[in-house]
Design an enzyme around this catalytic site. Structure first.
Site, PDB file in Angstrom:
ATOM      1  N   GLU A   1      -5.353  -8.849   1.045  1.00 20.26           N
ATOM      2  CA  GLU A   1      -5.430  -8.519   2.209  1.00 20.26           C
ATOM      3  C   GLU A   1      -7.076  -7.788   1.764  1.00 20.26           C
ATOM      4  OE1 GLU A   1      -4.379  -5.026   4.069  1.00 20.26           O
ATOM      5  OE2 GLU A   1      -2.503  -5.966   4.165  1.00 20.26           O
TER       6      GLU A   1
ATOM      7  N   GLU B   1       0.550  -0.924  -0.281  1.00 23.36           N
ATOM      8  CA  GLU B   1       0.015  -0.308   0.028  1.00 23.36           C
ATOM      9  C   GLU B   1       1.014   1.039   0.371  1.00 23.36           C
ATOM     10  OE1 GLU B   1      -2.778  -0.189   2.905  1.00 23.36           O
ATOM     11  OE2 GLU B   1      -3.870  -2.150   2.546  1.00 23.36           O
TER      12      GLU B   1
END
Length: 465
Positions: free
Chosen positions: A367, A166
């Site tokens: 995720e 991320e």
């Protein structure tokens, strides 16, 4: 109706070094370690990263629990601040080498595939204070030294590597919207950091291939939180806002990692606004030549936007959200505890976008999950969290993933965030995400109802109604 997945589908979960290991025997501080030291009041209940879920001390027992719930793959990360002794030379800490070797070997012995990420928001704080962190291309090169050391030490057993988790969160949290230390608001620095993170990823990919790890079944990628952008309406203004949000939030990293180029429309916008990064032709060629093998996709909630209430050419500090406003759609389903919309179909939209616009690159859900606060509300008399809501959440997302696979998207796995309730940065333990609960006072860990359910899914490679 039974929905079947491939026999080699990854059924797993994800965590990170800084959120699970604790600071035991760790010489250096990362950004969050330092932030907690100077502003503990910024962390929920003032719970910091010192112990987290104690993985440094309890990894054997923790991995046994992960095996018990049927996981065949687990992603974590190697901490730069743990492994490296001297950041300039890249020399290693011998205890860290021992620890990561033992962890990797324990995963393999349990029949769990170790998946390793290199950077999960945990830049060494001294590199920030000395050089400006990711603002500096020297730090990019120090990161590559760290990556090379990881490949050299562990690449014989770890075959799946990821450069960043991320990276857009580093840009937004540290340089735009003040939710991560150092809480700077500087659009030009933010854009340069985004460029440098892309450059660092490409340089790590280059190093990986120079070392020949792909010749022994190794592959390398990046993990991006792809948050699909949905406009409020089909009006030209809302569509334009959604396009710019998509360019900045998703495509600034996705296009570069997979296709090797920044979106030209984004480059022109940043140039027009006077905030374009500093780059060289050689760097852009390196990015072009070192695209990823595999993509990890983190997904939690959609991004709904509308045309901004204030004109985008207004005077003032440059931030990307001058081009779009958040839109809260009436009637949306919510995880009210976390403040996030629940929209499982977005995973299908991601699957089709990757299929059609990104060479159908192999990808997995790296995720996905729901954080619930006060989860002891759902604990039965035997101490088991009865988290049927999490089972429903996972099932719905998997159904849309399956639909994407059926329509040709090259998805090979699903990882929940997280195997064991872990420390979630400034949120600490406010919201729990795991298949396995953690009592943070006793470190006793107990499988939740969702963990037992997931084992059945993994063992049968299927979802049944």
């Amino acid at each position: 109706m039974v929905k079947t997945f491939k026999d080699d589908f990854w059924w797993g979960a994800a965590t990170s070094g800084p959120q699970s290991e604790g600071r035991f025997n760790k010489k250096h501080a990362n950004m969050f370690d330092h932030w907690y030291e100077i502003e503990p009041q910024d962390f929920y209940d003032q719970v910091g990263p010192d112990v987290t879920s104690n993985f440094y001390n309890s990894f054997k027992e923790d991995i046994a629990l992960m095996k018990k719930i049927g996981l065949n793959s687990v992603r974590t990360s190697i901490q730069w601040t743990r492994l490296i002794d001297d950041f300039e030379t890249g020399s290693v800490d011998e205890d860290a080498v021992r620890f990561y070797n033992e962890v990797i070997d324990e995963f393999i012995a349990a029949g769990i595939r170790p998946v390793m990420n290199l950077h999960h928001f945990d830049l060494p704080v001294e590199l920030f204070h000395k050089y400006g962190g990711w603002e500096s291309k020297h730090v990019v090169d120090l990161y590559v030294k760290f990556a090379e050391k990881c490949f050299e030490l562990f690449g014989d057993r770890v075959k799946d590597w990821f450069t960043h988790n991320e990276p857009i969160v580093v840009v937004e949290g540290e340089y735009l919207y003040q939710f991560h230390y150092p809480k700077i608001v500087d659009g030009k620095k933010a854009v340069q950091v985004a460029y440098n993170l892309n450059l660092a990823s490409a340089k790590a990919v280059q190093a990986f291939r120079k070392m020949g790890l792909q010749n022994d079944g190794g592959r390398i990628g990046i993990i991006l939180n792809l948050t699909p952008t949905y406009p409020r309406s089909e009006s030209a203004e809302d569509l334009a806002a959604a396009n710019i949000a998509e360019l900045f939030n998703n495509r600034m990293f996705l296009d570069t990692a997979v296709l090797g180029e920044f979106p030209e429309e984004l480059v022109e916008l940043l140039r027009k606004d006077g905030v374009l990064w500093e780059s060289t032709p050689e760097e852009l060629a390196l990015i072009k030549e070192n695209t990823i093998d595999v993509l990890g996709v983190n997904f939690y909630h959609p991004n709904r936007v509308k045309a901004p209430d204030v004109a985008s050419n207004s005077v003032g500090a440059w931030l990307p959200n001058r081009y779009f406003d958040e839109y809260n759609m009436p009637g949306r389903r919510m995880n009210i505890d976390r403040g996030w919309e629940i929209y499982p179909k977005a995973l299908y939209d991601i699957a089709i976008n990757i299929r059609d616009n990104y060479n159908n690159i192999p990808w997995f859900v790296s995720e996905n999950g729901m954080g619930i606060s006060g989860e002891e509300r759902f604990m039965d008399e035997s101490g088991v969290v009865q988290d049927g809501y999490r089972i429903d959440f996972i099932r719905e997302h998997l159904e849309w993933v399956h639909q994407g696979i059926e329509e040709g998207s090259n998805c090979f796995g699903y990882h929940l965030w997280t195997p064991i309730d872990c420390w979630s940065w400034a949120n600490a333990y406010k919201n729990r995400y795991g298949f396995i609960s953690t009592n943070i006072h006793t470190q006793i860990k107990t499988i939740k109802k969702s963990g037992h359910w997931f084992k059945q899914v993994a063992e049968t490679n299927s979802l049944s109604d």
